[in-house]
Design a protein around this motif. Structure first.
Motif, PDB file in Angstrom:
ATOM      1  N   THR A  47      76.866 -21.772  75.252  1.00 43.12           N
ATOM      2  CA  THR A  47      75.966 -22.880  74.903  1.00 43.12           C
ATOM      3  C   THR A  47      76.610 -23.943  74.017  1.00 43.12           C
ATOM      4  OG1 THR A  47      75.112 -21.733  72.939  1.00 43.12           O
ATOM      5  CG2 THR A  47      73.957 -21.353  75.025  1.00 43.12           C
ATOM      6  N   GLY A  48      77.768 -23.655  73.410  1.00 45.35           N
ATOM      7  CA  GLY A  48      78.367 -24.593  72.467  1.00 45.35           C
ATOM      8  C   GLY A  48      77.631 -24.658  71.145  1.00 45.35           C
ATOM      9  N   ARG A  49      76.715 -23.723  70.946  1.00 50.65           N
ATOM     10  CA  ARG A  49      75.938 -23.710  69.704  1.00 50.65           C
ATOM     11  C   ARG A  49      76.527 -22.708  68.713  1.00 50.65           C
ATOM     12  NH1 ARG A  49      70.004 -24.856  70.035  1.00 50.65           N
ATOM     13  NH2 ARG A  49      69.595 -26.028  71.932  1.00 50.65           N
ATOM     14  N   THR A  50      76.277 -22.968  67.438  1.00 53.52           N
ATOM     15  CA  THR A  50      76.565 -22.006  66.376  1.00 53.52           C
ATOM     16  C   THR A  50      75.219 -21.602  65.798  1.00 53.52           C
ATOM     17  OG1 THR A  50      78.681 -23.047  65.866  1.00 53.52           O
ATOM     18  CG2 THR A  50      77.709 -21.668  64.158  1.00 53.52           C
TER      19      THR A  50
ATOM     20  N   ALA B 191      85.199 -42.063  71.125  1.00 53.01           N
ATOM     21  CA  ALA B 191      84.558 -41.213  70.123  1.00 53.01           C
ATOM     22  C   ALA B 191      85.231 -39.849  70.040  1.00 53.01           C
ATOM     23  CB  ALA B 191      83.075 -41.046  70.465  1.00 53.01           C
ATOM     24  N   ILE B 192      85.034 -39.201  68.914  1.00 52.31           N
ATOM     25  CA  ILE B 192      85.403 -37.790  68.745  1.00 52.31           C
ATOM     26  C   ILE B 192      84.121 -36.986  68.894  1.00 52.31           C
ATOM     27  CG2 ILE B 192      86.233 -36.030  67.151  1.00 52.31           C
ATOM     28  CD1 ILE B 192      87.950 -38.171  65.817  1.00 52.31           C
ATOM     29  N   TYR B 193      84.117 -36.064  69.838  1.00 53.62           N
ATOM     30  CA  TYR B 193      82.956 -35.207  70.076  1.00 53.62           C
ATOM     31  C   TYR B 193      83.218 -33.844  69.445  1.00 53.62           C
ATOM     32  CZ  TYR B 193      81.588 -38.762  73.440  1.00 53.62           C
ATOM     33  OH  TYR B 193      81.238 -39.952  74.031  1.00 53.62           O
ATOM     34  N   LEU B 194      82.280 -33.355  68.666  1.00 47.38           N
ATOM     35  CA  LEU B 194      82.457 -32.093  67.959  1.00 47.38           C
ATOM     36  C   LEU B 194      82.006 -30.935  68.859  1.00 47.38           C
ATOM     37  CD1 LEU B 194      81.243 -33.197  64.426  1.00 47.38           C
ATOM     38  CD2 LEU B 194      83.547 -33.244  65.397  1.00 47.38           C
ATOM     39  N   PRO B 195      82.902 -29.978  69.123  1.00 48.42           N
ATOM     40  CA  PRO B 195      82.645 -28.970  70.149  1.00 48.42           C
ATOM     41  C   PRO B 195      81.766 -27.806  69.725  1.00 48.42           C
ATOM     42  CG  PRO B 195      84.828 -28.672  69.244  1.00 48.42           C
ATOM     43  CD  PRO B 195      84.275 -29.911  68.598  1.00 48.42           C
ATOM     44  N   ALA B 196      81.177 -27.873  68.558  1.00 46.56           N
ATOM     45  CA  ALA B 196      80.218 -26.849  68.126  1.00 46.56           C
ATOM     46  C   ALA B 196      79.067 -27.556  67.436  1.00 46.56           C
ATOM     47  CB  ALA B 196      80.874 -25.837  67.186  1.00 46.56           C
ATOM     48  N   GLY B 197      77.897 -27.022  67.551  1.00 51.33           N
ATOM     49  CA  GLY B 197      76.739 -27.674  66.949  1.00 51.33           C
ATOM     50  C   GLY B 197      75.605 -26.683  66.758  1.00 51.33           C
ATOM     51  N   PRO B 198      74.475 -27.113  66.255  1.00 53.15           N
ATOM     52  CA  PRO B 198      74.229 -28.466  65.749  1.00 53.15           C
ATOM     53  C   PRO B 198      74.965 -28.720  64.433  1.00 53.15           C
ATOM     54  CG  PRO B 198      72.335 -27.065  65.348  1.00 53.15           C
ATOM     55  CD  PRO B 198      73.277 -26.253  66.169  1.00 53.15           C
ATOM     56  N   VAL B 199      75.414 -29.954  64.264  1.00 52.09           N
ATOM     57  CA  VAL B 199      76.198 -30.328  63.090  1.00 52.09           C
ATOM     58  C   VAL B 199      75.253 -30.794  61.990  1.00 52.09           C
ATOM     59  CG1 VAL B 199      77.926 -31.947  62.197  1.00 52.09           C
ATOM     60  CG2 VAL B 199      78.200 -30.933  64.476  1.00 52.09           C
TER      61      VAL B 199
ATOM     62  N   SER C 183      86.715 -31.848  59.543  1.00 55.41           N
ATOM     63  CA  SER C 183      86.019 -30.668  59.016  1.00 55.41           C
ATOM     64  C   SER C 183      84.517 -30.905  59.080  1.00 55.41           C
ATOM     65  CB  SER C 183      86.447 -30.389  57.570  1.00 55.41           C
ATOM     66  OG  SER C 183      87.821 -30.080  57.500  1.00 55.41           O
ATOM     67  N   PHE C 184      83.796 -29.910  59.555  1.00 55.29           N
ATOM     68  CA  PHE C 184      82.345 -30.083  59.677  1.00 55.29           C
ATOM     69  C   PHE C 184      81.634 -28.735  59.621  1.00 55.29           C
ATOM     70  CE2 PHE C 184      83.994 -29.455  63.916  1.00 55.29           C
ATOM     71  CZ  PHE C 184      83.032 -28.731  64.603  1.00 55.29           C
ATOM     72  N   VAL C 185      80.364 -28.792  59.268  1.00 51.32           N
ATOM     73  CA  VAL C 185      79.512 -27.606  59.227  1.00 51.32           C
ATOM     74  C   VAL C 185      78.593 -27.637  60.431  1.00 51.32           C
ATOM     75  CG1 VAL C 185      77.717 -26.364  57.953  1.00 51.32           C
ATOM     76  CG2 VAL C 185      79.593 -27.475  56.711  1.00 51.32           C
ATOM     77  N   ALA C 186      78.513 -26.518  61.145  1.00 56.46           N
ATOM     78  CA  ALA C 186      77.620 -26.420  62.293  1.00 56.46           C
ATOM     79  C   ALA C 186      76.819 -25.140  62.206  1.00 56.46           C
ATOM     80  CB  ALA C 186      78.419 -26.456  63.603  1.00 56.46           C
ATOM     81  N   GLY C 187      75.607 -25.193  62.705  1.00 54.26           N
ATOM     82  CA  GLY C 187      74.759 -24.006  62.729  1.00 54.26           C
ATOM     83  C   GLY C 187      73.292 -24.374  62.745  1.00 54.26           C
ATOM     84  N   GLU C 188      72.499 -23.460  63.288  1.00 53.74           N
ATOM     85  CA  GLU C 188      71.048 -23.670  63.290  1.00 53.74           C
ATOM     86  C   GLU C 188      70.485 -23.566  61.880  1.00 53.74           C
ATOM     87  OE1 GLU C 188      69.452 -24.605  65.866  1.00 53.74           O
ATOM     88  OE2 GLU C 188      70.780 -24.113  67.528  1.00 53.74           O
ATOM     89  N   GLY C 189      71.168 -22.819  61.015  1.00 52.74           N
ATOM     90  CA  GLY C 189      70.719 -22.616  59.644  1.00 52.74           C
ATOM     91  C   GLY C 189      71.452 -21.449  59.026  1.00 52.74           C
ATOM     92  N   SER C 190      71.070 -21.080  57.821  1.00 49.43           N
ATOM     93  CA  SER C 190      71.799 -20.046  57.086  1.00 49.43           C
ATOM     94  C   SER C 190      71.182 -18.665  57.211  1.00 49.43           C
ATOM     95  CB  SER C 190      71.878 -20.433  55.604  1.00 49.43           C
ATOM     96  OG  SER C 190      70.569 -20.586  55.062  1.00 49.43           O
ATOM     97  N   THR C 191      70.023 -18.557  57.869  1.00 47.47           N
ATOM     98  CA  THR C 191      69.360 -17.261  58.008  1.00 47.47           C
ATOM     99  C   THR C 191      68.939 -17.037  59.459  1.00 47.47           C
ATOM    100  OG1 THR C 191      67.115 -18.096  57.599  1.00 47.47           O
ATOM    101  CG2 THR C 191      68.443 -17.513  55.661  1.00 47.47           C
ATOM    102  N   PRO C 192      68.728 -15.780  59.842  1.00 46.46           N
ATOM    103  CA  PRO C 192      68.290 -15.499  61.216  1.00 46.46           C
ATOM    104  C   PRO C 192      66.990 -16.191  61.597  1.00 46.46           C
ATOM    105  CG  PRO C 192      69.110 -13.495  60.199  1.00 46.46           C
ATOM    106  CD  PRO C 192      69.051 -14.543  59.102  1.00 46.46           C
ATOM    107  N   SER C 193      66.125 -16.461  60.618  1.00 50.41           N
ATOM    108  CA  SER C 193      64.855 -17.120  60.934  1.00 50.41           C
ATOM    109  C   SER C 193      65.054 -18.545  61.442  1.00 50.41           C
ATOM    110  CB  SER C 193      63.935 -17.130  59.699  1.00 50.41           C
ATOM    111  OG  SER C 193      64.518 -17.879  58.646  1.00 50.41           O
ATOM    112  N   ASP C 194      66.246 -19.129  61.201  1.00 52.07           N
ATOM    113  CA  ASP C 194      66.549 -20.479  61.681  1.00 52.07           C
ATOM    114  C   ASP C 194      66.999 -20.492  63.139  1.00 52.07           C
ATOM    115  OD1 ASP C 194      66.136 -21.751  59.131  1.00 52.07           O
ATOM    116  OD2 ASP C 194      68.067 -20.934  58.500  1.00 52.07           O
ATOM    117  N   VAL C 195      67.336 -19.331  63.685  1.00 54.24           N
ATOM    118  CA  VAL C 195      67.913 -19.237  65.030  1.00 54.24           C
ATOM    119  C   VAL C 195      66.797 -19.258  66.070  1.00 54.24           C
ATOM    120  CG1 VAL C 195      69.333 -17.820  66.565  1.00 54.24           C
ATOM    121  CG2 VAL C 195      69.863 -17.942  64.115  1.00 54.24           C
ATOM    122  N   PRO C 196      66.947 -20.027  67.155  1.00 53.70           N
ATOM    123  CA  PRO C 196      65.912 -20.061  68.204  1.00 53.70           C
ATOM    124  C   PRO C 196      65.635 -18.673  68.764  1.00 53.70           C
ATOM    125  CG  PRO C 196      67.521 -21.809  68.551  1.00 53.70           C
ATOM    126  CD  PRO C 196      68.069 -20.948  67.457  1.00 53.70           C
ATOM    127  N   ASP C 197      64.361 -18.413  69.041  1.00 48.08           N
ATOM    128  CA  ASP C 197      63.979 -17.109  69.591  1.00 48.08           C
ATOM    129  C   ASP C 197      64.699 -16.817  70.905  1.00 48.08           C
ATOM    130  OD1 ASP C 197      62.303 -16.564  67.465  1.00 48.08           O
ATOM    131  OD2 ASP C 197      60.494 -17.287  68.474  1.00 48.08           O
TER     132      ASP C 197
END
Length: 198
Positions: A51-54, A71-79, A133-147
């Motif tokens: 999925t290219g997601r973190t 452009a520079i496209y960041l290969p992991a997201g969401p940023v 350098s960039f930060v990617a991820g749905e969030g810092s806890t499992p509750s942030d991750v899509p079901d």
């Protein structure tokens, strides 16, 4: 354009717990917890790759041999937040900072491009002359991750556990059950993560 991508600050938790995997596999004790933990990690890596997601936030470093023409496209997201861009200039001075760029975080993938009237600076012709350098991820806890992501991971764990005679820890088969693939496809809607620089 060729690029390098590495994790500089890893996440320390997984989107689903061993307890959740044990329940999904209808296990009543912790006999298989070590295997389940390995399957969770492998399943998360597979779904992220597809999925290219973190899922749990971590910090990445993207390296390029030069700035692209566009452009520079960041290969992991969401940023999240504003990426930092450093480069080696044409004279060989390392660690030069470039800040005159705009970032679109809500695209899939997120992209950086010079601000209006600006251009990417010239770099020395060498490997890894540009670092983002960039930060990617749905969030810092499992509750942030899509079901959908968590359920796809659990389906993969259950499938691999059920067919564990055919796999070994650290060498998990990549066969994806249809139900898990449907969830992965749903996470890919509107995403173009696989074309990263241009």
């Amino acid at each position: 354009m060729p690029y390098g991508l590495r994790v500089t600050t890893a996440s320390t938790i997984e989107p689903v717990t061993v307890k959740e995997a044990r329940k999904h596999c209808e296990l009543t004790d912790g006999t298989h917890d070590v295997s389940l933990a390995a399957y969770i990690s492998a399943a998360r890596e597979l779904v992220e790759s597809e999925t290219g997601r973190t899922f749990i936030s971590r910090t990445y470093e993207l390296t390029l041999d030069e700035f692209p023409s566009g452009a520079i496209y960041l290969p992991a997201g969401p940023v999240s937040g504003t990426p930092t861009v450093t480069y080696t200039d044409a004279s060989g001075n390392t660690g030069q900072s470039f800040t005159d760029f705009d970032v679109s975080l809500y695209r899939k993938p997120a992209r950086l491009q010079p601000s209006f009237g600006e251009v990417w600076p010239a770099t020395r012709a060498e490997a890894d002359a540009v670092t983002v350098s960039f930060v990617a991820g749905e969030g810092s806890t499992p509750s942030d991750v899509p079901d959908a992501a968590k359920h796809a991971i659990l389906l993969l764990v259950g499938h691999w556990f059920e067919h564990r005679e055919a796999v070994t820890v650290g060498q998990v088969a990549r066969e994806v059950p249809f139900s898990a693939q449907c969830l992965i496809d749903s996470l890919n809607q509107g995403s173009e993560y696989h074309g990263v620089t241009g």
